[in-house]
Design a protein around this motif. Structure first.
Motif, PDB file in Angstrom:
ATOM      1  N   GLY A   1       0.797  -1.220   0.000  1.00  0.00           N
ATOM      2  CA  GLY A   1       0.000   0.000   0.000  1.00  0.00           C
ATOM      3  C   GLY A   1       0.827   1.265   0.000  1.00  0.00           C
ATOM      4  O   GLY A   1       2.013   1.270  -0.367  1.00  0.00           O
ATOM      5  N   VAL A   2       0.187   2.356   0.439  1.00  0.00           N
ATOM      6  CA  VAL A   2       0.828   3.676   0.391  1.00  0.00           C
ATOM      7  C   VAL A   2       2.131   3.692   1.179  1.00  0.00           C
ATOM      8  O   VAL A   2       2.260   3.077   2.225  1.00  0.00           O
ATOM      9  N   PHE A   3       3.093   4.410   0.635  1.00  0.00           N
ATOM     10  CA  PHE A   3       4.388   4.711   1.261  1.00  0.00           C
ATOM     11  C   PHE A   3       5.315   3.504   1.389  1.00  0.00           C
ATOM     12  O   PHE A   3       6.446   3.648   1.841  1.00  0.00           O
ATOM     13  N   THR A   4       4.862   2.308   1.029  1.00  0.00           N
ATOM     14  CA  THR A   4       5.633   1.107   1.357  1.00  0.00           C
ATOM     15  C   THR A   4       6.096   0.377   0.113  1.00  0.00           C
ATOM     16  O   THR A   4       5.688   0.671  -1.004  1.00  0.00           O
ATOM     17  N   GLY A   5       6.970  -0.606   0.335  1.00  0.00           N
ATOM     18  CA  GLY A   5       7.525  -1.369  -0.770  1.00  0.00           C
ATOM     19  C   GLY A   5       7.608  -2.845  -0.442  1.00  0.00           C
ATOM     20  O   GLY A   5       7.024  -3.319   0.544  1.00  0.00           O
ATOM     21  N   PRO A   6       8.362  -3.606  -1.219  1.00  0.00           N
ATOM     22  CA  PRO A   6       8.431  -5.057  -1.051  1.00  0.00           C
ATOM     23  C   PRO A   6       8.875  -5.514   0.336  1.00  0.00           C
ATOM     24  O   PRO A   6       8.578  -6.643   0.740  1.00  0.00           O
ATOM     25  N   HIS A   7       9.569  -4.654   1.068  1.00  0.00           N
ATOM     26  CA  HIS A   7      10.106  -5.073   2.364  1.00  0.00           C
ATOM     27  C   HIS A   7       9.020  -5.512   3.338  1.00  0.00           C
ATOM     28  O   HIS A   7       9.265  -6.333   4.234  1.00  0.00           O
ATOM     29  N   VAL A   8       7.789  -4.982   3.198  1.00  0.00           N
ATOM     30  CA  VAL A   8       6.748  -5.346   4.164  1.00  0.00           C
ATOM     31  C   VAL A   8       6.325  -6.802   4.007  1.00  0.00           C
ATOM     32  O   VAL A   8       5.737  -7.394   4.919  1.00  0.00           O
ATOM     33  N   TRP A   9       6.634  -7.415   2.849  1.00  0.00           N
ATOM     34  CA  TRP A   9       6.185  -8.775   2.581  1.00  0.00           C
ATOM     35  C   TRP A   9       7.225  -9.835   2.946  1.00  0.00           C
ATOM     36  O   TRP A   9       6.975 -11.034   2.746  1.00  0.00           O
ATOM     37  N   GLU A  10       8.369  -9.456   3.473  1.00  0.00           N
ATOM     38  CA  GLU A  10       9.472 -10.411   3.592  1.00  0.00           C
ATOM     39  C   GLU A  10       9.093 -11.674   4.350  1.00  0.00           C
ATOM     40  O   GLU A  10       9.337 -12.796   3.879  1.00  0.00           O
TER      41      GLU A  10
ATOM     42  N   ALA B   1       9.796   4.127   4.749  1.00  0.00           N
ATOM     43  CA  ALA B   1       8.659   4.716   4.039  1.00  0.00           C
ATOM     44  C   ALA B   1       9.123   5.755   3.024  1.00  0.00           C
ATOM     45  O   ALA B   1      10.113   6.462   3.241  1.00  0.00           O
ATOM     46  N   SER B   2       8.420   5.825   1.913  1.00  0.00           N
ATOM     47  CA  SER B   2       8.717   6.791   0.853  1.00  0.00           C
ATOM     48  C   SER B   2       7.526   7.709   0.636  1.00  0.00           C
ATOM     49  O   SER B   2       6.375   7.305   0.852  1.00  0.00           O
ATOM     50  N   PRO B   3       7.755   8.929   0.210  1.00  0.00           N
ATOM     51  CA  PRO B   3       6.630   9.798  -0.157  1.00  0.00           C
ATOM     52  C   PRO B   3       5.791   9.148  -1.260  1.00  0.00           C
ATOM     53  O   PRO B   3       6.320   8.503  -2.162  1.00  0.00           O
ATOM     54  N   GLN B   4       4.490   9.309  -1.157  1.00  0.00           N
ATOM     55  CA  GLN B   4       3.579   8.721  -2.134  1.00  0.00           C
ATOM     56  C   GLN B   4       3.335   9.713  -3.263  1.00  0.00           C
ATOM     57  O   GLN B   4       2.827  10.814  -3.036  1.00  0.00           O
ATOM     58  N   PRO B   5       3.671   9.359  -4.500  1.00  0.00           N
ATOM     59  CA  PRO B   5       3.423  10.269  -5.624  1.00  0.00           C
ATOM     60  C   PRO B   5       1.939  10.633  -5.705  1.00  0.00           C
ATOM     61  O   PRO B   5       1.068   9.759  -5.680  1.00  0.00           O
ATOM     62  N   LEU B   6       1.660  11.911  -5.788  1.00  0.00           N
ATOM     63  CA  LEU B   6       0.276  12.375  -5.754  1.00  0.00           C
ATOM     64  C   LEU B   6      -0.553  11.821  -6.907  1.00  0.00           C
ATOM     65  O   LEU B   6      -1.748  11.550  -6.758  1.00  0.00           O
ATOM     66  N   GLY B   7       0.075  11.652  -8.057  1.00  0.00           N
ATOM     67  CA  GLY B   7      -0.654  11.140  -9.211  1.00  0.00           C
ATOM     68  C   GLY B   7      -1.228   9.759  -8.994  1.00  0.00           C
ATOM     69  O   GLY B   7      -2.231   9.389  -9.614  1.00  0.00           O
ATOM     70  N   THR B   8      -0.606   8.968  -8.098  1.00  0.00           N
ATOM     71  CA  THR B   8      -1.117   7.621  -7.835  1.00  0.00           C
ATOM     72  C   THR B   8      -2.435   7.674  -7.077  1.00  0.00           C
ATOM     73  O   THR B   8      -3.228   6.729  -7.142  1.00  0.00           O
ATOM     74  N   LEU B   9      -2.660   8.764  -6.347  1.00  0.00           N
ATOM     75  CA  LEU B   9      -3.887   8.926  -5.569  1.00  0.00           C
ATOM     76  C   LEU B   9      -4.959   9.701  -6.314  1.00  0.00           C
ATOM     77  O   LEU B   9      -6.152   9.554  -6.024  1.00  0.00           O
ATOM     78  N   LEU B  10      -4.547  10.513  -7.272  1.00  0.00           N
ATOM     79  CA  LEU B  10      -5.481  11.434  -7.920  1.00  0.00           C
ATOM     80  C   LEU B  10      -5.954  10.971  -9.295  1.00  0.00           C
ATOM     81  O   LEU B  10      -6.997  11.428  -9.773  1.00  0.00           O
ATOM     82  N   GLN B  11      -5.195  10.098  -9.941  1.00  0.00           N
ATOM     83  CA  GLN B  11      -5.601   9.665 -11.282  1.00  0.00           C
ATOM     84  C   GLN B  11      -6.771   8.683 -11.185  1.00  0.00           C
ATOM     85  O   GLN B  11      -6.703   7.681 -10.475  1.00  0.00           O
ATOM     86  N   PRO B  12      -7.877   8.924 -11.883  1.00  0.00           N
ATOM     87  CA  PRO B  12      -9.030   8.015 -11.820  1.00  0.00           C
ATOM     88  C   PRO B  12      -8.689   6.629 -12.335  1.00  0.00           C
ATOM     89  O   PRO B  12      -7.868   6.456 -13.243  1.00  0.00           O
ATOM     90  N   MET B  13      -9.320   5.633 -11.754  1.00  0.00           N
ATOM     91  CA  MET B  13      -9.165   4.254 -12.200  1.00  0.00           C
ATOM     92  C   MET B  13      -9.855   4.072 -13.545  1.00  0.00           C
ATOM     93  O   MET B  13     -10.952   4.580 -13.774  1.00  0.00           O
ATOM     94  N   ASP B  14      -9.215   3.343 -14.439  1.00  0.00           N
ATOM     95  CA  ASP B  14      -9.784   3.093 -15.767  1.00  0.00           C
ATOM     96  C   ASP B  14      -9.983   1.581 -15.920  1.00  0.00           C
ATOM     97  O   ASP B  14      -9.029   0.830 -16.099  1.00  0.00           O
ATOM     98  N   LEU B  15     -11.233   1.131 -15.815  1.00  0.00           N
ATOM     99  CA  LEU B  15     -11.548  -0.292 -15.908  1.00  0.00           C
ATOM    100  C   LEU B  15     -12.495  -0.546 -17.068  1.00  0.00           C
ATOM    101  O   LEU B  15     -13.402   0.242 -17.333  1.00  0.00           O
ATOM    102  N   THR B  16     -12.294  -1.667 -17.739  1.00  0.00           N
ATOM    103  CA  THR B  16     -13.177  -2.047 -18.841  1.00  0.00           C
ATOM    104  C   THR B  16     -14.296  -2.967 -18.390  1.00  0.00           C
ATOM    105  O   THR B  16     -15.289  -3.155 -19.093  1.00  0.00           O
ATOM    106  N   GLY B  17     -14.135  -3.576 -17.217  1.00  0.00           N
ATOM    107  CA  GLY B  17     -15.096  -4.561 -16.735  1.00  0.00           C
ATOM    108  C   GLY B  17     -14.606  -5.982 -16.872  1.00  0.00           C
ATOM    109  O   GLY B  17     -15.228  -6.918 -16.355  1.00  0.00           O
ATOM    110  N   ALA B  18     -13.479  -6.174 -17.543  1.00  0.00           N
ATOM    111  CA  ALA B  18     -12.964  -7.532 -17.743  1.00  0.00           C
ATOM    112  C   ALA B  18     -12.584  -8.202 -16.427  1.00  0.00           C
ATOM    113  O   ALA B  18     -12.680  -9.427 -16.292  1.00  0.00           O
TER     114      ALA B  18
END
Length: 502
Positions: free
Chosen positions: A9-18, A168-185
């Motif tokens: 999730g936000v701010f995190t990377g692969p390390h949380v899954w170790e 933790a890393s700063p979360q790029p704003l575009g990842t939170l603000l860009q609308p989801m684009d789904l086709t329904g598949a």
């Protein structure tokens, strides 16, 4: 072989899954923890150029590197924000994905940005402000003591929380603000939901949301959809990786609880035998009058929980539990009242509070009601509304009751305005009699809010009568139609009526 593709999730990377990844590997699975661009342990470079589409491409890159290998079944796991790139990737590679696992996450919708899933209104406003100001294109990660605003940290060891903060890393704003684009598949891909009860979520609550009839949730009753509960906070990969591993392995093969479609089972009548007394509907308020014509009568106002979707039909004042309580009260000589209020979202507590106050004013103004003898009874998610009445109880309020209430903001809610914190308000309740009906099998997150309230009540000497239903779940009147539940209802109503009629 199953290949688990894990997305944090936000701010995190692969390390949380170790820890979880090593356990899955030991069980014979292949594991790929995705490093999302700009996240994973260092400050992002060029964060202003990273958006949700970038992270979707990151997930697709891993999926494509695995897809096509003989006998591989790909299971995508999205935690928190991670479900957004996961679901979009599944939408574009539906034929390659065996299952999507939603790990304590929202249910993304087409055209809606990930920011909509952030419960805390203050955090949402901060993101929008940063976007307007430029702010180097990223949301700073939380301080060590602020992670709870993004989800319950219950059970996370101190060392793990220290590491989570350090990496933790700063979360790029575009990842939170860009609308989801789904086709329904992606709708063709089986899914599993893992609910972490330490944050207040439960399978029973999801079933209730489906029963409300909200169209967007009806797909959750598809037999290809299963659910699990984990008795953890929002970070099970850090607090209990063994339990999370076991659940992921079961989810991958289609195990889990399946929901019942809305309307598949007719609603049960009230668990007590009550007479079919007629109602009188006045705007958003329904009155159930005692059979005796003599009056004026005391009134008992039942306040439904929530949030309840705007589209829910029937509306709460017609739910069998509330109409049953109201008729039971009327049969015992007081005016039973149900109402509809506008608690449709966590941000709606202020408008819901106004609705309840208006309804009470309307009831007190009715000539058949004794305006000086009123009691209020709150259910479930309306618990925070009790603070308004405890903070300065009017002289005509003779008792306040609450059934399986949520008495503080759940971790998944973010912050609520200070006026909706019952643990703070109870110190000002004075001699107002308080009755709390507690479900013994309540979810961990809700039970914690009740204990927080009772601790505050004991500290200030407030008079709270606790009526326990040891084997009862949340909404025990419908979930547990037992003699124990019936006795709890009789005792609670009897206690409130004694205060009303005194």
């Amino acid at each position: 072989m199953t290949t688990f593709v894990l997305v944090s999730g936000v701010f995190t990377g692969p390390h949380v899954w170790e820890d979880t990844a090593s356990r899955l590997s030991a069980a014979g699975a292949e594991v790929r923890a995705v490093a999302l661009s700009g996240l994973g342990g260092g400050r992002p470079s060029g964060a202003e150029d990273i958006d949700l589409e970038t992270h979707i491409a990151d997930v697709l890159g891993v999926v494509d590197s695995v897809a096509g290998q003989d006998g591989r079944e790909i299971v995508l796991v999205g935690h928190d924000y991670g479900i957004h790139p996961v679901l979009a990737a599944a939408d574009r590679r539906a034929e390659s994905i065996a299952r999507v696992v939603y790990l304590d996450s929202g249910l993304p919708q087409d055209g809606v940005p990930a920011l909509a899933a952030v419960a805390d209104q203050g955090l949402r406003e901060e993101v929008r402000r940063l976007a307007q100001d430029g702010a180097h294109g990223a949301l700073p990660p939380p301080a060590r003591d602020s992670w709870h605003l993004w989800g319950s940290t219950t059970g996370v060891p101190d060392a793990a929380l220290d590491r989570l903060t350090a990496l933790a890393s700063p979360q790029p704003l575009g990842t939170l603000l860009q609308p989801m684009d789904l086709t329904g598949a992606a709708a063709s891909v089986p899914m599993a939901g893992v609910l972490c009860t330490g944050g207040g979520a439960s399978i029973a609550m999801v079933q209730a949301q489906v029963d409300f009839g909200e169209p967007a949730l009806q797909a959750l009753a598809d037999p290809r959809v299963t659910f699990f509960e984990l008795p953890t906070g929002h970070w099970p990969m850090l607090s209990d990786p063994a339990a999370l591993t076991a659940v992921l392995l079961k989810a991958a093969v289609g195990e889990g609880h399946r929901l019942t479609p809305a309307g598949a089972t007719p609603p049960e009548p009230f668990l007590l035998d009550v007479p079919g007394l007629p109602r009188e509907r006045i705007g958003s308020v329904d009155l159930y009058l005692p059979p005796s014509a003599r009056g004026p009568h005391p009134a008992l106002v039942f306040v439904h929980g929530g949030p309840v979707p705007r589209e829910a039909r029937p509306t709460p004042r017609d739910w069998p539990v509330l109409t049953g309580y109201a008729r039971y009260a009327a049969d015992n000589g007081v005016v039973g009242v149900t109402l509809d209020h506008r608690l449709h979202d966590i941000a709606d507590y202020e408008v819901a509070s106004d609705d309840v106050a208006d309804a009470v004013d309307r009831v007190r103004a009715d000539p058949r009601v004794d305006e000086d003898r009123i009691a209020l009874w709150f259910f479930s998610g309306s618990g925070p509304l009790t603070a308004d009445w405890m903070g300065g109880p009017p002289p005509w309020l003779r008792c306040l009751a609450a059934d399986y209430p949520i008495m503080a903001p759940l971790p998944s809610w973010g912050r609520l305005a200070g006026r909706f914190h019952p643990a703070d308000a109870v110190a000002h309740a004075g001699s107002l009699p308080l009755v709390l009906v507690r479900a013994g099998l309540e979810s961990d997150g809700i039970a914690a809010t009740v204990e927080q309230f009772l601790t505050a009540a004991r500290a200030c000497g407030a008079g709270v009568e606790v009526i326990d239903v040891p084997n009862g779940h949340h909404s025990f009147e419908t979930a547990d139609r037992t003699d124990e539940s019936r006795e709890a209802v009789r005792r609670a109503v009897g206690t409130v009526l004694r205060h009303l009629k005194a």
